[in-house]
Design a protein around this motif. Structure first.
Motif, short mmCIF file in Angstrom:
data_model
loop_
_atom_site.label_atom_id
_atom_site.label_comp_id
_atom_site.label_asym_id
_atom_site.label_seq_id
_atom_site.Cartn_x
_atom_site.Cartn_y
_atom_site.Cartn_z
N HIS A 366 0.80 -1.22 0.00
CA HIS A 366 0.00 0.00 0.00
C HIS A 366 0.83 1.27 0.00
O HIS A 366 0.40 2.30 -0.52
CB HIS A 366 -1.05 -0.05 1.10
CG HIS A 366 -2.15 -0.97 0.69
ND1 HIS A 366 -2.10 -2.33 0.93
CD2 HIS A 366 -3.26 -0.76 -0.05
CE1 HIS A 366 -3.16 -2.90 0.37
NE2 HIS A 366 -3.87 -1.98 -0.22
N ILE A 369 1.39 2.11 -3.54
CA ILE A 369 0.18 2.64 -4.17
C ILE A 369 0.04 4.13 -3.83
O ILE A 369 -0.28 4.96 -4.69
CB ILE A 369 -1.05 1.84 -3.71
CG1 ILE A 369 -0.96 0.43 -4.34
CG2 ILE A 369 -2.35 2.52 -4.10
CD1 ILE A 369 -2.04 -0.52 -3.90
N LEU A 471 -12.40 4.78 -6.33
CA LEU A 471 -12.02 4.10 -5.09
C LEU A 471 -11.43 5.13 -4.12
O LEU A 471 -10.38 5.72 -4.39
CB LEU A 471 -10.96 3.02 -5.38
CG LEU A 471 -10.30 2.38 -4.15
CD1 LEU A 471 -11.32 1.60 -3.34
CD2 LEU A 471 -9.16 1.45 -4.58
N ARG A 509 -15.01 3.22 -0.25
CA ARG A 509 -14.88 1.82 0.12
C ARG A 509 -14.83 1.72 1.64
O ARG A 509 -14.11 2.47 2.29
CB ARG A 509 -13.60 1.22 -0.47
CG ARG A 509 -13.49 -0.26 -0.16
CD ARG A 509 -12.31 -0.90 -0.83
NE ARG A 509 -11.06 -0.46 -0.25
CZ ARG A 509 -9.87 -0.84 -0.71
NH1 ARG A 509 -9.79 -1.64 -1.76
NH2 ARG A 509 -8.76 -0.42 -0.14
N ASP A 512 -10.89 -1.21 4.86
CA ASP A 512 -10.24 -2.43 4.38
C ASP A 512 -8.90 -2.59 5.10
O ASP A 512 -7.84 -2.31 4.55
CB ASP A 512 -10.03 -2.33 2.86
CG ASP A 512 -9.46 -3.61 2.26
OD1 ASP A 512 -9.58 -4.67 2.90
OD2 ASP A 512 -8.90 -3.56 1.16
N ARG A 534 -9.38 -9.75 7.16
CA ARG A 534 -9.19 -8.59 6.27
C ARG A 534 -10.53 -8.04 5.85
O ARG A 534 -11.50 -8.78 5.71
CB ARG A 534 -8.53 -9.04 4.97
CG ARG A 534 -7.09 -9.02 4.88
CD ARG A 534 -6.68 -9.06 3.40
NE ARG A 534 -6.72 -7.74 2.79
CZ ARG A 534 -6.39 -7.48 1.54
NH1 ARG A 534 -6.04 -8.45 0.73
NH2 ARG A 534 -6.45 -6.25 1.07
N MET A 606 -16.40 -5.46 -4.35
CA MET A 606 -15.12 -5.64 -5.04
C MET A 606 -14.98 -7.09 -5.44
O MET A 606 -15.34 -8.00 -4.68
CB MET A 606 -13.96 -5.25 -4.12
CG MET A 606 -13.92 -3.76 -3.92
SD MET A 606 -12.32 -3.16 -3.43
CE MET A 606 -11.33 -3.43 -4.89
N GLU A 608 -12.13 -9.35 -5.95
CA GLU A 608 -10.68 -9.40 -5.77
C GLU A 608 -10.21 -10.74 -5.19
O GLU A 608 -9.05 -10.90 -4.84
CB GLU A 608 -10.18 -8.23 -4.90
CG GLU A 608 -10.92 -8.02 -3.60
CD GLU A 608 -10.44 -6.76 -2.85
OE1 GLU A 608 -9.42 -6.17 -3.22
OE2 GLU A 608 -11.11 -6.39 -1.87
N GLY A 629 -10.69 -5.52 -8.04
CA GLY A 629 -9.45 -5.18 -7.34
C GLY A 629 -8.36 -6.08 -7.88
O GLY A 629 -8.08 -7.15 -7.35
N SER A 630 -7.72 -5.64 -8.97
CA SER A 630 -6.77 -6.54 -9.63
C SER A 630 -5.51 -6.76 -8.79
O SER A 630 -4.81 -7.74 -8.99
CB SER A 630 -6.41 -6.00 -11.01
OG SER A 630 -5.92 -4.69 -10.89
N ASP A 632 -5.29 -7.44 -5.52
CA ASP A 632 -5.50 -8.64 -4.72
C ASP A 632 -5.82 -9.84 -5.59
O ASP A 632 -5.37 -10.95 -5.32
CB ASP A 632 -6.60 -8.41 -3.68
CG ASP A 632 -6.06 -7.67 -2.47
OD1 ASP A 632 -4.98 -8.07 -2.00
OD2 ASP A 632 -6.68 -6.70 -2.03
N ARG A 642 1.63 -10.03 -2.62
CA ARG A 642 1.90 -8.73 -3.25
C ARG A 642 2.92 -7.91 -2.48
O ARG A 642 3.44 -6.91 -2.94
CB ARG A 642 0.59 -7.93 -3.43
CG ARG A 642 -0.06 -7.56 -2.12
CD ARG A 642 -1.48 -7.05 -2.31
NE ARG A 642 -1.56 -5.60 -2.46
CZ ARG A 642 -2.71 -4.92 -2.49
NH1 ARG A 642 -3.88 -5.57 -2.41
NH2 ARG A 642 -2.71 -3.63 -2.61
N CYS A 679 -10.29 -1.13 -10.51
CA CYS A 679 -9.67 -0.06 -9.72
C CYS A 679 -8.31 -0.49 -9.17
O CYS A 679 -7.71 0.20 -8.38
CB CYS A 679 -10.58 0.40 -8.59
SG CYS A 679 -10.89 -0.86 -7.36
N GLY A 680 -7.79 -1.64 -9.61
CA GLY A 680 -6.45 -2.05 -9.19
C GLY A 680 -5.41 -1.27 -9.99
O GLY A 680 -5.75 -0.56 -10.94
C1 PEP Z 1 -7.08 -4.12 -5.19
O1 PEP Z 1 -6.92 -5.09 -4.44
O2 PEP Z 1 -6.86 -4.14 -6.40
C2 PEP Z 1 -7.56 -2.83 -4.64
C3 PEP Z 1 -7.91 -1.85 -5.42
O3 PEP Z 1 -7.58 -2.70 -3.29
P1 PEP Z 1 -6.29 -2.51 -2.38
O4 PEP Z 1 -5.11 -2.28 -3.28
O5 PEP Z 1 -6.55 -1.36 -1.48
O6 PEP Z 1 -6.19 -3.81 -1.65
#
Ligand code: PEP
Ligand code: MG
Length: 765
Positions: A366, A369, A471, A509, A512, A534, A606, A608, A629-630, A632, A642, A679-680
């Motif tokens: 994260h 991101i 998101l 969202r 999370d 989670r 989502m 994912e 959620g690409s 995850d 990841r 939204c990934g």
């Molecule tokens: C994902 O998993 O693609 C996502 C958008 O959520 P996060 O990255 O916050 O787990």
């Protein structure tokens, strides 16, 4: 010997540095095997020699002086053959070489085992004894086990430069010019600046080696932290008064006394007066005491190691709190930490931030991101970085290639500055896309939304012409607090976000947390956090947290009516239904019982988790929209964490299995007439974005900093072309083939320029 093995491992884990590890091994192995000598020889790659690096039993002056080529002497022979040699009369062996400075003439029997890392002999571990005898099998096995443990430590020391420094300190300092470390390329871009090392909160083993800038100030900070800890301990003792025995109560007084000048406090003051920062001095003293306790034979005393560690952590937390407040960040800060988090990011103003480096974590952690959202070049997983030693030095972060360059030469600096200017030029050129529609070359509109979480990335998003927020990660503002934010505090944060974007939709969202997102005030300790507690699994178990958040989100939307609610980590229908029921209940209570005038928001799920892919139609039937959620989905589908740099090379969003799953989701959603977006992070990559459009997606949500690049890429390709590319990609065997195929097929000059950072060879090559 088994017992010794366990306690050696414990002691090694508690060692302060590499030199201490070597010393612990030679002294403990000599004791455990009841021999006269234990020595470690390490490979000096510069000269291809095995050099005596630590010994107990030989003369200490011999350390650093005895050097043997592979094949030379018994040690060299062990290294060359990469197998143990066990002799009862070493001096009669043809390879025996006598070094007068060693004092080894008294020792006749010899056992040497190679220390091997990734098939390379990085050292030799030797025991010697005066008595003529062959060492038995158990002793040989013991030495081999220790050598295997030591191999990883030596390899790491080699990569960080600690080994070179240990073998030849003067030469090392003279040579300490530019050094390149490899990590995981996580946010593209070049950052040039000054390293600021921040610590993992209250971790004694993650304290940078910092000198004291102002000794009286450091002493005062230390005193203040000690006083606070004493007060805390006394309050704890009094609070537990009725529940503790007299001896247990007395233990608290022992800890308080340990902090005094006659004890640990005094040792720390000596180090501060010698020029160390309070935090560094404190951790050094505590680690040394923890090590001593951990090595004690008596189990009761051995257990005291954890008490000393606990005391150490308490004082450290206070020291860090005051230092955090005082910390200043230079322009072009390169933020470095063992495990950087959003909390560290909150202390620096974004304008001052030129780059980020985290020793732990990987491309889709994260922090990466967030870095992407802010456009801050970032390298994650730089596991060999000597980060504790880096405060204040010049650093380049090459986010394209995942490189960290310390003390760069003028030539390297100049090359990277040129590169930075080219990138700035590309960013300026992309500005022309800001007011152009997001559509394929033949005019099919594609909605480009943004992912947000910080105020600053929301501002950036508005500037780039985002059509909405796909998101909003509500956990991010939760990270920046030291407790759960109240309903009203949350409402204000969400309101600001919704007002900023109104009338455009904002997808909130729900919390999370879990995985790599543990709140500092709500730690979740699990062996497999990504497969554990989670997302909605946590919030459904804590309806008090979930309900407060839903109330805050819904109340924040009053009069704006641009809210969408998104549920993370849906892996089965009962959980989805429980969440939907809770949203419905909170909405009704607010409207029917409390008189709020609220439009009913669309609620989405989502996708994912692989289970959700196979049940996409059942899920789509129950919700108003889907969001993939690409990040995850990739990790769960490919079984690749990841967050783990060791498997970063296996984490691929071009894996044909993922592409097939994405196609299935798009088809399932279409069959249920349910809108779907991605939204990934792959939505923000120009090549992947083309692929996603070809697979049937018409809404992509990404970091603000990716928006114009993606728009520019989509405008180069017709819908039919994108579909053709996706169809072929689905039939290719692996991710390399998909990437090569896309890069070859999309060879327009604009796309080539957009991808230039990624494809370009090393500036330094
Ligand atoms: C994902 O998993 O693609 C996502 C958008 O959520 P996060 O990255 O916050 O787990
Ligand atoms: Mg996710």
């Amino acid at each position: 010997m088994l017992d010794s093995l366990r306690s050696i491992v414990q002691e090694v884990n508690a060692a302060r540095d590499f030199g201490a590890v070597l010393q612990i091994i030679v002294s403990r192995v000599r004791k455990a095997t009841r021999t006269g000598v234990c020595s470690i020889y390490l490979h000096d790659a510069q000269r291809d020699e095995y050099v005596l690096a630590a010994t107990e039993g030989l003369f200490p002056e011999a350390v650093g002086r005895i050097r043997l080529k592979p094949g030379e002497g018994l040690v060299g022979l062990v290294a060359q053959k990469a197998e143990p040699i066990n002799l009862d009369a070493a001096e009669t062996h043809p390879n025996f070489v006598y070094f007068p400075e060693s004092g080894e003439e008294r020792f006749h029997s010899f056992l040497g085992t190679p220390i091997i890392h990734h098939r390379k002999v990085v050292g030799v571990l030797v025991i010697q004894q005066a008595e003529r005898r062959r060492f038995d099998e158990a002793e040989e096995a013991f030495l081999i086990t220790i050598s295997a443990q030591l191999a990883g430590v030596i390899a790491h020391a080699e990569a960080t430069g600690e080994l070179a420094r240990h073998l030849a300190p003067e030469e090392y300092l003279a040579r300490r010019g530019e050094t390149v470390f490899k990590g995981v390329d996580s946010v593209p871009g070049i950052g040039i600046g000054t390293a600021v090392v921040v610590n993992t909160v209250a971790d004694l083993y993650a304290v940078p080696n910092r000198p004291a800038d102002d000794i009286p100030r450091e002493l005062a900070l230390f005193q203040e932290a000690v006083e606070k800890t004493k007060r805390e301990l006394r309050a704890l003792r009094d609070g537990l008064a009725g529940h503790l025995s007299a001896e247990e109560q007395a233990l608290f007084d022992v800890y308080v006394n340990l902090l005094d000048d006659r004890s640990l406090g005094g040792e720390v003051r000596v180090l501060i007066n010698a020029g160390l920062a309070a935090e560094t001095a404190w951790s050094e003293v505590i680690i040394e005491h923890v090590r001593k306790f951990a090595a004690m034979e008596d189990p009761y005393l051995r257990e005291r190691a954890s008490d000393v560690r606990d005391l150490g952590t308490r004082v450290l937390a206070h020291l860090q709190q005051s230092q955090r407040k005082e910390r200043s960040y230079p322009p072009n800060t390169i933020l470095i930490g063992e495990e950087l988090t959003a909390t560290h990011l909150a202390d620096v103003t974004v304008e001052k931030l030129a780059g980020m480096i985290s020793v732990k974590g990987s491309r889709n952690s994260h922090l990466a991101i967030l870095g992407r959202a802010l456009g801050i070049p970032t390298v994650m997983g730089a596991i060999d970085l000597p980060w504790k030693e880096m405060d204040g030095i010049a650093v380049i972060v090459d986010g394209h290639q995942g490189l960290v360059i310390t003390n760069p030469s003028p030539e390297t600096l100049a090359a990277y500055r040129t590169r930075q200017e080219e990138e700035a030029l590309l960013t300026r050129d992309l500005e022309k896309f800001r007011d152009l529609p997001a559509a394929t070359a033949d005019g099919h509109p594609i909605s480009l939304w943004v992912n947000t979480g910080l105020r600053i990335d929301s501002l950036l998003s508005l500037d780039r012409g985002a059509e909405g927020v796909g998101l909003y990660r509500t956990e991010i503002p939760f990270f920046l607090q030291d407790r759960f934010p109240s309903e009203e505090e949350q409402r204000k944060i969400y309101r600001e976000q919704m007002e900023m974007f109104a009338p455009r939709p904002v997808t909130m969202r729900t919390l999370d947390i879990g995985g790599d997102k543990a709140l500092p005030y709500f730690p979740i300790e699990e062996a497999n956090p990504f497969l554990g507690w989670r997302g909605v699994r946590v919030t459904l178990d804590h309806p008090e947290i979930f309900i407060v958040q839903l109330r805050a989100i819904l109340r924040a939307s009053e009069g704006l009516d641009n809210l969408r609610i998104l549920l993370p980590m849906i892996s089965n229908i009962p959980e989805l239904e429980a969440c939907l029921a809770l949203v419905e209940r909170v909405y009704r209570e607010l409207v029917e019982e409390e008189g709020y005038r609220l439009a009913k928001p669309p609620v989405g799920a989502m996708i994912e988790v692989p289970a959700a892919v196979y049940q996409v139609r059942e899920i789509a039937k129950r919700v108003d929209f889907l969001s993939v959620g690409s990040n995850d989905l990739t990790q769960y589908l490919l079984a690749v964490d990841r967050n783990n740099p060791r498997v970063a090379e296996l984490y691929h969003s071009f894996h044909p299995a993922l592409l097939r799953a994405l196609k299935e989701i798009a088809q399932g959603a279409a069959a249920e007439h349910c809108p779907v977006s991605v939204c990934g992070e792959m939505a923000g990559d120009p090549l992947s974005a083309v692929l996603l459009v070809g697979l049937g997606y018409r809404t992509l949500s990404m970091s603000a900093s990716s928006l114009l690049r993606v728009k520019a890429a989509l405008r180069e390709v017709t819908l039919a072309e994108a579909e053709r590319l996706a169809e072929t990609a689905l039939s290719l065997p692996d991710h390399h083939a998909v990437r090569d195929f896309l890069e070859e097929s999309l060879a327009s000059p604009t796309l080539a320029r957009l991808l230039s950072g990624r494809k370009r060879q090393a500036v330094r090559a």
